[in-house]
Scaffold this active site. Sequence first.
Site, mmCIF file in Angstrom:
data_model
loop_
_atom_site.group_PDB
_atom_site.id
_atom_site.type_symbol
_atom_site.label_atom_id
_atom_site.label_comp_id
_atom_site.label_asym_id
_atom_site.label_seq_id
_atom_site.Cartn_x
_atom_site.Cartn_y
_atom_site.Cartn_z
ATOM 1 N N HIS A 63 0.869 -1.190 0.000
ATOM 2 C CA HIS A 63 0.000 0.000 0.000
ATOM 3 C C HIS A 63 0.901 1.232 0.000
ATOM 4 O O HIS A 63 1.369 1.647 1.065
ATOM 5 C CB HIS A 63 -0.816 0.075 1.299
ATOM 6 C CG HIS A 63 -1.963 -0.889 1.381
ATOM 7 N ND1 HIS A 63 -3.252 -0.495 1.637
ATOM 8 C CD2 HIS A 63 -2.009 -2.225 1.249
ATOM 9 C CE1 HIS A 63 -4.039 -1.553 1.668
ATOM 10 N NE2 HIS A 63 -3.307 -2.620 1.436
ATOM 11 N N GLU A 192 -10.739 -12.393 13.613
ATOM 12 C CA GLU A 192 -11.679 -12.693 14.692
ATOM 13 C C GLU A 192 -11.497 -14.119 15.216
ATOM 14 O O GLU A 192 -10.954 -14.983 14.541
ATOM 15 C CB GLU A 192 -13.120 -12.554 14.193
ATOM 16 C CG GLU A 192 -13.490 -11.139 13.801
ATOM 17 C CD GLU A 192 -12.805 -10.675 12.523
ATOM 18 O OE1 GLU A 192 -12.527 -11.530 11.644
ATOM 19 O OE2 GLU A 192 -12.526 -9.470 12.402
ATOM 20 N N ASN A 234 -11.459 -14.544 1.995
ATOM 21 C CA ASN A 234 -11.323 -15.769 2.803
ATOM 22 C C ASN A 234 -12.632 -16.002 3.531
ATOM 23 O O ASN A 234 -13.406 -15.065 3.730
ATOM 24 C CB ASN A 234 -10.189 -15.599 3.837
ATOM 25 C CG ASN A 234 -10.423 -14.387 4.749
ATOM 26 O OD1 ASN A 234 -10.116 -13.261 4.385
ATOM 27 N ND2 ASN A 234 -10.974 -14.639 5.914
HETATM 28 I I1 8IG Z 1 -9.011 -9.830 3.463
HETATM 29 O O1 8IG Z 1 -11.570 -12.540 8.015
HETATM 30 C C1 8IG Z 1 -9.826 -9.919 5.259
HETATM 31 N N1 8IG Z 1 -9.936 -8.850 6.026
HETATM 32 N N2 8IG Z 1 -11.758 -8.573 10.287
HETATM 33 N N3 8IG Z 1 -11.678 -10.580 9.142
HETATM 34 C C2 8IG Z 1 -11.415 -9.249 9.211
HETATM 35 N N4 8IG Z 1 -10.838 -8.587 8.226
HETATM 36 C C3 8IG Z 1 -10.509 -9.282 7.136
HETATM 37 C C4 8IG Z 1 -10.722 -10.653 6.998
HETATM 38 C C5 8IG Z 1 -11.347 -11.339 8.066
HETATM 39 N N5 8IG Z 1 -10.289 -11.031 5.800
#
Ligand code: 8IG
Length: 271
Positions: A63, A192, A234
């Site tokens: 980034h 999480e 994901n």
């Molecule tokens: I890419 O599974 C991505 N960003 N909080 N949880 C959270 N942010 C994410 C995730 C995820 N995958």
Amino acid sequence: MDHFELARLASEELREQSGVDSYDVVIVLGSGWREGASALGEPTSVVDTSTLTGFVAPTVAGHNGQILSLRLDGCSVALVSGRVHLYEGNSASQVCHSVRTLIAAGASKVVLTNACGGIDPTKGPGTVVVIKDHINLTGTSPMEGPSPPEGFGSRFVDLTDLYAKRLREVVHTTAPELSEGVYAGFRGPHYETPAEITMAAAMGASLVGMSTVLEAIAARHLEAEVLGLSLVSNFAAGVSAGPLNHLEVLEAGQHAAGSLGTLLARLIPVL
Ligand code: 8IG
């Protein structure tokens, strides 16, 4: 100096450096979306955010802070590459500075893109979802602090139509294959626990991420129309069997990049 004055100063500097008098649309590029943005055509200018007032440097690999300007079907577009997050140690106002700056530079439509985790098992990695609403679990707000100065709306911002119904309908007409979901914004940067994903699901969320929610609030406060687009990268924790892997997340983005660029190119002219 207040956040709004900082953004106004930065917008003047941006106008001068980019040669663009006024923007119509700003697109904040989340991970995965940046690679695809080349499908939008050659930028007419690239401005380093390090040369603009109030911008902090991104700390996430891949980034770098840049604002690309380009024209698409007569529409003046700014691409923000190198979003900054709360989890990098930034304040809510720093997180929202690019959105406030581009709105000060004329943009009345704000497209917030991100990569996120998916809670719905039928929407796997690679799926793009239109954000219908959000749940802000960051515990903060870009409206925290003193009352906005004269000429700005109240800090008690109405978020009833945060992700503009009009823009969601336009997207539905142009790209009917896209479904809608509710995005839960966590602070991160850890992913999480499965229990937290169960909680988010019970609250009505189908997407989880670490960006977007604060920028959406700041944009709405400035009376811009907001569109949110999430790339599921994901399955969220506990939704599929395996653990989460940051590299996999990045790869999902690269894989989808081409189609994300094409999607943006289709959508921008009709917003
Ligand atoms: I890419 O599974 C991505 N960003 N909080 N949880 C959270 N942010 C994410 C995730 C995820 N995958």
